[in-house]
Design a protein around this motif. Structure first.
Motif, PDB file in Angstrom:
ATOM      1  N   SER A 117      -5.128   5.426  -3.563  1.00  0.00           N
ATOM      2  CA  SER A 117      -3.814   5.342  -4.216  1.00  0.00           C
ATOM      3  C   SER A 117      -3.057   6.656  -4.022  1.00  0.00           C
ATOM      4  N   HIS A 118      -3.796   7.774  -4.055  1.00  0.00           N
ATOM      5  CA  HIS A 118      -3.164   9.073  -3.871  1.00  0.00           C
ATOM      6  C   HIS A 118      -2.649   9.220  -2.434  1.00  0.00           C
ATOM      7  N   LYS A 119      -3.515   8.857  -1.485  1.00  0.00           N
ATOM      8  CA  LYS A 119      -3.159   9.037  -0.072  1.00  0.00           C
ATOM      9  C   LYS A 119      -1.990   8.139   0.341  1.00  0.00           C
ATOM     10  N   LEU A 120      -2.000   6.916  -0.173  1.00  0.00           N
ATOM     11  CA  LEU A 120      -0.941   5.981   0.240  1.00  0.00           C
ATOM     12  C   LEU A 120       0.209   5.916  -0.762  1.00  0.00           C
ATOM     13  N   LYS A 121       0.154   6.825  -1.718  1.00  0.00           N
ATOM     14  CA  LYS A 121       1.203   6.942  -2.746  1.00  0.00           C
ATOM     15  C   LYS A 121       1.436   5.612  -3.465  1.00  0.00           C
ATOM     16  N   LEU A 122       0.364   5.010  -3.896  1.00  0.00           N
ATOM     17  CA  LEU A 122       0.478   3.766  -4.672  1.00  0.00           C
ATOM     18  C   LEU A 122       0.569   4.132  -6.154  1.00  0.00           C
ATOM     19  N   ASN A 123       0.992   3.154  -6.955  1.00  0.00           N
ATOM     20  CA  ASN A 123       1.235   3.458  -8.378  1.00  0.00           C
ATOM     21  C   ASN A 123      -0.032   3.797  -9.142  1.00  0.00           C
ATOM     22  N   SER A 124      -1.126   3.072  -8.830  1.00  0.00           N
ATOM     23  CA  SER A 124      -2.344   3.290  -9.616  1.00  0.00           C
ATOM     24  C   SER A 124      -3.576   2.891  -8.805  1.00  0.00           C
ATOM     25  N   GLU A 125      -4.723   3.210  -9.384  1.00  0.00           N
ATOM     26  CA  GLU A 125      -5.986   2.789  -8.742  1.00  0.00           C
ATOM     27  C   GLU A 125      -6.072   1.268  -8.705  1.00  0.00           C
ATOM     28  N   GLY A 126      -5.590   0.664  -9.799  1.00  0.00           N
ATOM     29  CA  GLY A 126      -5.605  -0.804  -9.887  1.00  0.00           C
ATOM     30  C   GLY A 126      -4.794  -1.426  -8.757  1.00  0.00           C
ATOM     31  N   ALA A 127      -3.656  -0.795  -8.478  1.00  0.00           N
ATOM     32  CA  ALA A 127      -2.792  -1.307  -7.400  1.00  0.00           C
ATOM     33  C   ALA A 127      -3.526  -1.193  -6.061  1.00  0.00           C
ATOM     34  N   ALA A 128      -4.254  -0.090  -5.893  1.00  0.00           N
ATOM     35  CA  ALA A 128      -5.008   0.118  -4.644  1.00  0.00           C
ATOM     36  C   ALA A 128      -6.081  -0.966  -4.492  1.00  0.00           C
ATOM     37  N   ARG A 129      -6.792  -1.226  -5.607  1.00  0.00           N
ATOM     38  CA  ARG A 129      -7.848  -2.260  -5.567  1.00  0.00           C
ATOM     39  C   ARG A 129      -7.263  -3.635  -5.257  1.00  0.00           C
ATOM     40  N   LYS A 130      -6.111  -3.942  -5.901  1.00  0.00           N
ATOM     41  CA  LYS A 130      -5.503  -5.256  -5.669  1.00  0.00           C
ATOM     42  C   LYS A 130      -5.116  -5.405  -4.192  1.00  0.00           C
ATOM     43  N   LYS A 131      -4.514  -4.327  -3.669  1.00  0.00           N
ATOM     44  CA  LYS A 131      -4.103  -4.367  -2.255  1.00  0.00           C
ATOM     45  C   LYS A 131      -5.329  -4.534  -1.351  1.00  0.00           C
ATOM     46  N   LYS A 132      -6.409  -3.885  -1.737  1.00  0.00           N
ATOM     47  CA  LYS A 132      -7.641  -3.971  -0.943  1.00  0.00           C
ATOM     48  C   LYS A 132      -8.085  -5.433  -0.809  1.00  0.00           C
ATOM     49  N   PHE A 133      -8.104  -6.134  -1.937  1.00  0.00           N
ATOM     50  CA  PHE A 133      -8.552  -7.529  -1.892  1.00  0.00           C
ATOM     51  C   PHE A 133      -7.555  -8.413  -1.127  1.00  0.00           C
ATOM     52  N   ASP A 134      -6.259  -8.109  -1.281  1.00  0.00           N
ATOM     53  CA  ASP A 134      -5.248  -8.875  -0.541  1.00  0.00           C
ATOM     54  C   ASP A 134      -5.451  -8.690   0.969  1.00  0.00           C
ATOM     55  N   CYS A 135      -5.697  -7.446   1.347  1.00  0.00           N
ATOM     56  CA  CYS A 135      -5.846  -7.145   2.779  1.00  0.00           C
ATOM     57  C   CYS A 135      -7.127  -7.761   3.334  1.00  0.00           C
ATOM     58  N   LEU A 136      -8.151  -7.756   2.503  1.00  0.00           N
ATOM     59  CA  LEU A 136      -9.415  -8.360   2.942  1.00  0.00           C
ATOM     60  C   LEU A 136      -9.227  -9.870   3.158  1.00  0.00           C
ATOM     61  N   LYS A 137      -8.388 -10.462   2.306  1.00  0.00           N
ATOM     62  CA  LYS A 137      -8.091 -11.893   2.474  1.00  0.00           C
ATOM     63  C   LYS A 137      -7.391 -12.128   3.808  1.00  0.00           C
ATOM     64  N   LYS A 138      -6.476 -11.208   4.135  1.00  0.00           N
ATOM     65  CA  LYS A 138      -5.754 -11.334   5.415  1.00  0.00           C
ATOM     66  C   LYS A 138      -6.752 -11.277   6.568  1.00  0.00           C
ATOM     67  N   LEU A 139      -7.680 -10.362   6.458  1.00  0.00           N
ATOM     68  CA  LEU A 139      -8.684 -10.232   7.522  1.00  0.00           C
ATOM     69  C   LEU A 139      -9.504 -11.522   7.631  1.00  0.00           C
TER      70      LEU A 139
END
Lengths: 244, 195
Positions: free
Chosen positions: B158-180
């Motif tokens: 979240s820090h590196k990609l300037k996301l709002n929170s850790e939760g946002a990073a985790r949510k994006k992670k699962f979304d991206c994994l779904k895309k894969l």
């Protein structure tokens, strides 16, 4: 389906009731199985990239040049020196022939090639060829000739542990128990390779068995293997004890 | 002997914790022995030994992490490593070397070790997955790499990609994994042999 839950299971972080419930779903729910399988496949796919990255990172670690590489370089130098020496001698022979020398050149040449130029020849490619021949002879069960081949290597290079190991195995096959046992004992004491040490230890036991050693002395020899679960011959030693 | 086994256990536990320093140390410590063993067993030459060493250590490391290799071990870590090497060389069909008869016991030992190896041929698979990842747009590609390859924490991502929170990073992670996953489904034919 919940990816967070899949991740916890995949990472082995699920415990207790949650783990039981998850595994129950895996048993009973086909859709759940398919979904988890797809999740696991995507993680495995990403892990292959992670492994590749780890491999690349390891490749970047600078490693020392091994003794073998040193040996390889040394061999090249020795080989080139030997070629140069041969050329010089050839020129000398040609000169002597032109001079009408009474030397038997054929004999001289034969002797020249029969004897090593100097003790360093032990580490040339020729020595490796002798090794290959020795192992080939062993493979074809010509143990007497293989023994001689290994002995030849040892005559040139008395500290060659690989040749000593080969010789000992030939002597074992030829049922020369005393000699074989002495050599395996030396290998056990001096060989730096642990696999060879353990193999020598085991071979000494086999020889003792052949020599119908007393059970008490066999037990004494087997003791270190039995006490050491990581010993390569631990399981064999166990089986042997059972059959004694 | 006991000291060696203790060392194996120390490494085993460190690898389980994904300790990269321990991995580097193991890699350095066993290089010469590995090369010597490959030559001694006549499994290949120096070049082959050097080429496959990083791959072998990587497989050993991940087999421990994935608990395909569990304590107590049936062999030494190094024996297992040689089992991996034997398999890799066999796979590459580069070995024209005859077996060295005095090491028959060793070879049996490596065969035994090999039978315990859940071999994971990641080389070709990695290439296929790289191609798939190229089909994924940013920031998803980066998120997947940070989480699953570099193993960043949600906080770091979240820090590196300037996301709002850790939760946002985790949510994006699962979304991206779904895309894969959906990409893997679409490209099943191409990547089937690697899965």
């Amino acid at each position: 389906m919940d990816d967070a839950l899949f991740e916890k299971y995949y990472e082995r972080e699920l415990e207790g009731e949650a783990l039981k419930a998850f595994e129950e779903s895996l048993r009973l729910d086909e859709n759940f199985v398919i979904a988890y399988k797809e999740y696991a496949q995507s993680r495995q796919a990403l892990q292959s990239l992670q492994m590749k990255a780890t491999e690349n990172r390891l490749k970047d670690i600078s490693l020392p040049i091994t003794n073998h590489e040193h040996q390889h370089k040394r061999r090249s130098i020795i080989r080139n020196t030997a070629i140069a020496a041969s050329l010089i001698l050839f020129i000398c022979f040609s000169y002597l022939i032109n001079k009408g020398s009474s030397l038997d050149y054929q004999r001289l040449a034969d002797n020249f090639y029969e004897k090593p130029i100097n003790p360093a020849i032990k580490s040339t490619d020729a020595a490796e060829n002798i090794f290959t021949t020795a192992y080939t002879l062993f493979d074809s069960k010509d143990y007497s000739k293989a023994k001689e081949a290994f002995r030849n290597i040892l005559n040139r290079d008395p500290e060659n542990m690989d040749a000593l190991e080969g010789l000992a195995h030939c002597q074992y096959q030829l049922e020369e128990w005393e000699e074989a046992s002495r050599h395996f004992n030396n290998l056990y004491k001096h060989h730096k390779n642990i696999a060879s040490k353990e193999n020598s230890e085991w071979m000494m036991i086999l020889i003792a068995l052949q020599k119908k050693a007393e059970k008490s002395s066999l037990m004494e020899m087997l003791d270190p293997m039995l006490n050491e679960s990581q010993h390569s011959y631990h399981f064999k030693a166990k089986k042997l004890i059972e059959s004694l | 002997m006991q000291a060696l086994n203790n060392k194996d256990q120390v490494y085993y536990e460190a690898f389980l914790k994904k300790d990269h320093k321990a991995l580097d140390q193991y890699y350095r410590e066993n290089y010469e022995r590995f090369v010597a063993s490959i030559l001694k067993m006549r499994m290949g030459d120096i070049q082959i030994a050097k080429e496959i060493y990083p791959e072998c250590v990587t497989i050993l490391y991940y087999n421990i992490i994935n608990k395909k290799l569990e304590w107590p071990l049936q062999s030494r870590l190094f024996t297992y490593l040689m089992g991996v090497a034997k398999n890799i060389i066999k796979n590459k069909e580069k070995s024209s070397y005859a077996r060295k008869i005095i090491s028959e016991e060793d070879m049996q030992k490596y065969d035994k070790a090999f039978s315990e190896i859940a071999f994971y041929d990641y080389q070709d698979k990695a290439k296929a997955v790289e191609k798939l990842l190229d089909l994924i747009a940013e920031p998803c590609k980066e998120i997947l790499k940070l989480f699953y390859i570099k193993e960043y924490t949600a906080e770091s991502v979240s820090h590196k990609l300037k996301l709002n929170s850790e939760g946002a990073a985790r949510k994006k992670k699962f979304d991206c994994l779904k895309k894969l996953r959906s990409l893997m489904k679409e490209n099943r034919k191409e990547i089937k042999k690697y899965l």
